[in-house]
Design an enzyme around this catalytic site. Structure first.
Site, PDB file in Angstrom:
ATOM      1  N   ASP A  45      87.709   8.577 102.198  1.00 58.07           N
ATOM      2  CA  ASP A  45      86.747   9.110 101.364  1.00 58.07           C
ATOM      3  C   ASP A  45      85.313   8.939 102.301  1.00 58.07           C
ATOM      4  OD1 ASP A  45      85.174   9.669  98.902  1.00 58.07           O
ATOM      5  OD2 ASP A  45      86.879   9.109  97.673  1.00 58.07           O
ATOM      6  N   ASP A  72      84.462  13.196 106.131  1.00 59.50           N
ATOM      7  CA  ASP A  72      83.902  14.465 105.487  1.00 59.50           C
ATOM      8  C   ASP A  72      85.053  15.493 105.582  1.00 59.50           C
ATOM      9  OD1 ASP A  72      82.950  16.732 104.800  1.00 59.50           O
ATOM     10  OD2 ASP A  72      81.132  16.645 105.990  1.00 59.50           O
ATOM     11  N   VAL A  73      85.631  15.865 104.823  1.00 57.51           N
ATOM     12  CA  VAL A  73      87.084  16.837 104.888  1.00 57.51           C
ATOM     13  C   VAL A  73      86.371  18.256 105.344  1.00 57.51           C
ATOM     14  CG1 VAL A  73      88.437  15.298 103.467  1.00 57.51           C
ATOM     15  CG2 VAL A  73      87.465  16.965 102.636  1.00 57.51           C
ATOM     16  N   ASN A  99      93.918  15.349  98.397  1.00 53.87           N
ATOM     17  CA  ASN A  99      93.446  15.125  97.084  1.00 53.87           C
ATOM     18  C   ASN A  99      91.850  15.115  96.951  1.00 53.87           C
ATOM     19  OD1 ASN A  99      93.503  13.796  94.378  1.00 53.87           O
ATOM     20  ND2 ASN A  99      92.563  12.291  95.239  1.00 53.87           N
ATOM     21  N   TYR A 186      85.388  26.330  90.753  1.00 53.62           N
ATOM     22  CA  TYR A 186      86.367  25.145  90.292  1.00 53.62           C
ATOM     23  C   TYR A 186      87.690  25.930  90.252  1.00 53.62           C
ATOM     24  CZ  TYR A 186      88.789  20.945  89.155  1.00 53.62           C
ATOM     25  OH  TYR A 186      89.761  19.987  88.960  1.00 53.62           O
TER      26      TYR A 186
END
Length: 275
Positions: A45, A72-73, A99, A186
């Site tokens: 995270d 930081d994805v 996720n 979203y």
């Protein structure tokens, strides 16, 4: 296969699982579930000290080895570094729970009407929900291919990636003391998860890597009574989900119990999408 153990097929002992968004509403439950079934868990995270604290908590509770990594994805460099550190610590990666998702720090911009939605806000959400999903799957999948031992990738979608939100639910509905809705970005980003999952399921099938989507319905997590009632009225089971009710599906998809399942969407929504 007379000696096949159905119970052992769910055992994750000796396997290493990466969970992005590991500190989220569902993320902590997913990490706990994987650890309870024996997996070593890499909690990923944004906040470094929080992931480390939670990893230590998991080790204490479940007696497995855990690692907390900030990442930081949406950053290729950050994702590459995260995977390298996980491999350095555990040697191999067997499970990825892709996720992580973003709902923006600027909630006014995030919940803005579609007609007024800014391209900057759209791109901010896409950078995590779509591009981040791609980057993490790419980096971990590459490692799984190198290992040549298969693997399981589970990507978190959403009920609103397969059905449109009923906007009537959101009239007089609040979450954490503010009016809410489900913005188009979203729904669009979560629908893209399914497309990526299907593509990767066929792409990596020759390598024995299975890729599936876990699709949660609405989870009770601080919404006001008005919202909870309206949402529950749209669900055959007449209620919202509890976070722990998503974990069983994750364990199934992560384990050998689902060894012949790939490219699928496992919907845990109380039946909402049936209507």
């Amino acid at each position: 296969m007379k000696n096949y153990s159905y119970k052992r097929s769910f055992d994750l002992k000796g396997k290493t699982a990466i969970v992005t968004g590991g500190l989220g509403i569902l993320g902590k439950h997913f990490c706990r579930g994987l650890a309870e079934f024996g997996a070593n868990v890499v909690v990923v995270d944004l906040i470094d000290y929080e992931v480390q604290e939670f990893a230590l908590e998991l080790e204490t509770l479940y007696g497995v080895k855990c690692l907390g990594l900030s990442c930081d994805v949406s950053s290729p460099h950050s994702v590459k570094k995260m995977v390298e550190e996980a491999v350095r610590e555990f040697g191999e990666i067997h499970i990825l729970h892709n996720n992580a998702a973003s709902k923006s720090k600027d909630l006014d911009a995030f919940f803005a009407p579609f007609e007024d939605y800014s391209i900057e806000q759209w791109r901010e959400i896409i950078s995590v929900n779509m591009e981040g999903m791609f980057l993490v799957a790419q980096a971990v999948g590459k490692q799984m291919v190198l290992q040549n031992k298969g693997g399981s990738i589970i990507q978190t979608g959403s009920i609103y990636g397969i059905v449109a939100p009923d906007n009537r639910i959101y009239e007089d509905s609040f979450y954490l003391n503010r009016q809410i809705n489900t913005p188009a970005v979203y729904s669009s980003s979560k629908a893209s998860v399914i497309g990526l999952t299907k593509y990767l399921a066929t792409y990596w099938a020759p390598n024995g890597i299975r890729v599936n989507t876990l699709i949660p319905g609405g989870v009770k997590s601080g919404q006001n009574a008005e919202f909870i009632q309206k949402y529950s009225n749209r669900v055959p089971l007449s209620r919202m989900a509890q976070p722990e009710e998503l974990v069983g599906a994750l364990i199934y998809l992560a384990s050998d119990a689902s060894s012949y399942v790939t490219g699928q969407q496992i919907v845990v929504d109380g039946g909402m999408s049936v209507w």
